[in-house]
Design a protein around this motif. Structure first.
Motif, mmCIF file in Angstrom:
data_model
loop_
_atom_site.group_PDB
_atom_site.id
_atom_site.type_symbol
_atom_site.label_atom_id
_atom_site.label_comp_id
_atom_site.label_asym_id
_atom_site.label_seq_id
_atom_site.Cartn_x
_atom_site.Cartn_y
_atom_site.Cartn_z
ATOM 1 N N SER A 26 -7.441 -11.734 2.544
ATOM 2 C CA SER A 26 -6.136 -10.956 2.205
ATOM 3 C C SER A 26 -6.679 -9.505 1.349
ATOM 4 C CB SER A 26 -5.444 -11.706 0.931
ATOM 5 O OG SER A 26 -6.458 -11.828 -0.333
ATOM 6 N N ILE A 27 -5.887 -8.641 1.485
ATOM 7 C CA ILE A 27 -6.062 -7.354 0.941
ATOM 8 C C ILE A 27 -6.509 -7.385 -0.421
ATOM 9 C CG2 ILE A 27 -5.250 -4.979 0.408
ATOM 10 C CD1 ILE A 27 -3.759 -5.042 3.105
ATOM 11 N N ALA A 28 -5.895 -8.145 -1.300
ATOM 12 C CA ALA A 28 -5.970 -8.196 -2.699
ATOM 13 C C ALA A 28 -7.321 -8.622 -2.826
ATOM 14 C CB ALA A 28 -4.728 -9.225 -3.341
ATOM 15 N N GLN A 29 -7.711 -9.906 -2.281
ATOM 16 C CA GLN A 29 -8.925 -10.579 -2.523
ATOM 17 C C GLN A 29 -10.235 -9.751 -2.010
ATOM 18 O OE1 GLN A 29 -9.311 -14.267 -0.472
ATOM 19 N NE2 GLN A 29 -10.556 -14.957 -2.324
ATOM 20 N N ALA A 31 -10.354 -6.320 -1.945
ATOM 21 C CA ALA A 31 -10.194 -5.271 -2.749
ATOM 22 C C ALA A 31 -10.942 -5.665 -3.895
ATOM 23 C CB ALA A 31 -8.561 -4.763 -3.208
ATOM 24 N N GLN A 32 -10.369 -6.669 -4.504
ATOM 25 C CA GLN A 32 -11.209 -7.382 -5.776
ATOM 26 C C GLN A 32 -12.633 -7.554 -5.540
ATOM 27 O OE1 GLN A 32 -9.536 -10.930 -7.441
ATOM 28 N NE2 GLN A 32 -10.952 -10.868 -9.209
ATOM 29 N N GLU A 33 -13.012 -8.285 -4.548
ATOM 30 C CA GLU A 33 -14.381 -8.616 -4.198
ATOM 31 C C GLU A 33 -15.233 -7.430 -4.033
ATOM 32 O OE1 GLU A 33 -13.304 -12.969 -2.464
ATOM 33 O OE2 GLU A 33 -13.915 -11.479 -0.828
ATOM 34 N N GLN A 34 -14.554 -6.473 -3.340
ATOM 35 C CA GLN A 34 -15.543 -5.148 -2.981
ATOM 36 C C GLN A 34 -15.143 -4.072 -4.029
ATOM 37 O OE1 GLN A 34 -16.093 -3.913 1.094
ATOM 38 N NE2 GLN A 34 -15.802 -6.053 1.662
ATOM 39 N N GLU A 35 -14.465 -4.217 -5.006
ATOM 40 C CA GLU A 35 -14.100 -3.360 -5.926
ATOM 41 C C GLU A 35 -13.720 -1.752 -5.203
ATOM 42 O OE1 GLU A 35 -17.717 -3.123 -8.628
ATOM 43 O OE2 GLU A 35 -17.647 -5.074 -9.116
ATOM 44 N N ILE A 36 -12.670 -2.257 -4.490
ATOM 45 C CA ILE A 36 -11.993 -1.080 -4.133
ATOM 46 C C ILE A 36 -10.408 -1.124 -4.562
ATOM 47 C CG2 ILE A 36 -10.902 -0.055 -1.695
ATOM 48 C CD1 ILE A 36 -13.339 -1.912 -0.291
ATOM 49 N N SER A 37 -9.967 -0.044 -4.812
ATOM 50 C CA SER A 37 -8.373 -0.232 -5.103
ATOM 51 C C SER A 37 -7.687 -0.720 -4.189
ATOM 52 C CB SER A 37 -8.184 1.293 -5.221
ATOM 53 O OG SER A 37 -7.400 1.761 -4.145
ATOM 54 N N ARG A 38 -6.625 -1.645 -4.540
ATOM 55 C CA ARG A 38 -5.845 -2.387 -3.422
ATOM 56 C C ARG A 38 -5.192 -1.378 -2.532
ATOM 57 N NH1 ARG A 38 -0.920 -4.879 -2.914
ATOM 58 N NH2 ARG A 38 -1.095 -7.100 -2.151
ATOM 59 N N ASN A 39 -4.629 -0.250 -3.021
ATOM 60 C CA ASN A 39 -3.892 0.639 -2.505
ATOM 61 C C ASN A 39 -4.926 1.426 -1.223
ATOM 62 O OD1 ASN A 39 -1.397 1.971 -2.175
ATOM 63 N ND2 ASN A 39 -1.873 3.821 -3.447
ATOM 64 N N HIS A 40 -5.789 1.635 -1.729
ATOM 65 C CA HIS A 40 -6.844 2.477 -0.360
ATOM 66 C C HIS A 40 -7.396 1.166 0.414
ATOM 67 C CE1 HIS A 40 -9.650 5.881 -0.319
ATOM 68 N NE2 HIS A 40 -9.753 5.402 0.826
ATOM 69 N N ALA A 41 -7.572 -0.082 -0.091
ATOM 70 C CA ALA A 41 -7.738 -1.070 1.022
ATOM 71 C C ALA A 41 -6.651 -1.332 2.010
ATOM 72 C CB ALA A 41 -8.086 -2.273 0.403
ATOM 73 N N MET A 42 -5.305 -1.175 1.503
ATOM 74 C CA MET A 42 -4.345 -1.455 2.247
ATOM 75 C C MET A 42 -4.120 -0.403 3.162
ATOM 76 S SD MET A 42 0.015 -1.933 1.239
ATOM 77 C CE MET A 42 -0.823 -2.908 -0.135
ATOM 78 N N LYS A 43 -4.642 0.776 3.146
ATOM 79 C CA LYS A 43 -4.452 2.013 3.983
ATOM 80 C C LYS A 43 -5.537 1.885 5.142
ATOM 81 C CE LYS A 43 -2.497 5.426 0.513
ATOM 82 N NZ LYS A 43 -3.091 6.617 -0.170
ATOM 83 N N VAL A 44 -6.586 1.423 4.563
ATOM 84 C CA VAL A 44 -7.869 1.412 5.611
ATOM 85 C C VAL A 44 -7.699 0.023 6.506
ATOM 86 C CG1 VAL A 44 -10.312 0.548 5.791
ATOM 87 C CG2 VAL A 44 -9.545 2.207 3.914
ATOM 88 N N VAL A 45 -6.869 -0.894 5.860
ATOM 89 C CA VAL A 45 -6.530 -2.549 6.597
ATOM 90 C C VAL A 45 -5.493 -1.686 7.832
ATOM 91 C CG1 VAL A 45 -5.569 -4.440 6.917
ATOM 92 C CG2 VAL A 45 -7.299 -3.815 5.110
ATOM 93 N N ASN A 46 -4.482 -0.879 7.160
ATOM 94 C CA ASN A 46 -3.559 -0.530 8.104
ATOM 95 C C ASN A 46 -3.863 0.351 9.411
ATOM 96 O OD1 ASN A 46 -0.600 -0.170 8.946
ATOM 97 N ND2 ASN A 46 -0.796 1.804 7.988
ATOM 98 N N GLN A 47 -4.770 1.112 9.137
ATOM 99 C CA GLN A 47 -5.479 2.065 9.881
ATOM 100 C C GLN A 47 -6.102 1.338 11.226
ATOM 101 O OE1 GLN A 47 -8.481 5.010 8.740
ATOM 102 N NE2 GLN A 47 -8.082 6.355 10.492
ATOM 103 N N LEU A 48 -6.984 0.485 10.525
ATOM 104 C CA LEU A 48 -8.001 -0.427 11.429
ATOM 105 C C LEU A 48 -6.970 -1.349 12.529
ATOM 106 C CD1 LEU A 48 -10.781 -1.423 8.862
ATOM 107 C CD2 LEU A 48 -10.639 0.589 10.873
ATOM 108 N N ALA A 49 -6.010 -1.804 11.867
ATOM 109 C CA ALA A 49 -4.895 -2.827 12.605
ATOM 110 C C ALA A 49 -4.249 -2.000 13.669
ATOM 111 C CB ALA A 49 -3.987 -3.427 11.696
#
Length: 138
Positions: A26-29, A31-49
């Motif tokens: 999950s993006i939330a998990q 983001a938390q585990e890697q200490e990345i902002s959830r918003n930034h993780a969402m953008k990255v996952v979207n681009q990779l998807a």
């Protein structure tokens, strides 16, 4: 050559997905585990998807996983996707540009950098990567 934070996050997210291939992340998990902002993780996952490197599932039990086998994803491919510019200098705005001997040398250096990354797959890098966080399985 210095990579942007965006590329760093993309590589880290892909590494986690490669190391945990049987798990829907999950993006939330992440983001938390890697200490990345959830918003930034969402953008990255979207681009990779969108590039087919991740496969996503929507909904309450949704998440993401690799969209291709890790051995088919080159690190160079990810860097080219996530880096806005691979130029090592701003030669276009330089007064010496029309007659500079440094420009082709810098271009050659970038090509060599990318060649090394092209020769490493996500699987190669994942084999020597250990996740710093521990998780209990449900």
């Amino acid at each position: 050559m210095r990579l942007t934070t965006h590329s760093d996050y993309a590589l880290r997210i892909l590494l986690q997905a490669a190391i945990e291939p049987d798990r829907l992340l999950s993006i939330a998990q992440v983001a938390q585990e890697q200490e990345i902002s959830r918003n930034h993780a969402m953008k990255v996952v979207n681009q990779l998807a969108n590039a087919g490197l991740l496969e996503t599932t929507r909904g309450r039990n949704g998440g993401f996983r690799l969209g291709q086998p890790a051995n088919e994803i080159s690190i160079g491919e990810v860097v080219r996707l996530t880096e806005p510019s691979l130029s090592s200098a701003d030669c276009a705005n330089c007064i010496l540009a029309p007659s500079c001997g440094l420009t082709p040398t810098l271009g050659e250096a970038v090509d060599a950098f990318l060649q090394v990354l092209d020769n490493r797959s996500l699987a190669d890098v994942a084999r020597s990567t250990r996740l710093p966080f521990h998780r209990t399985r449900a």
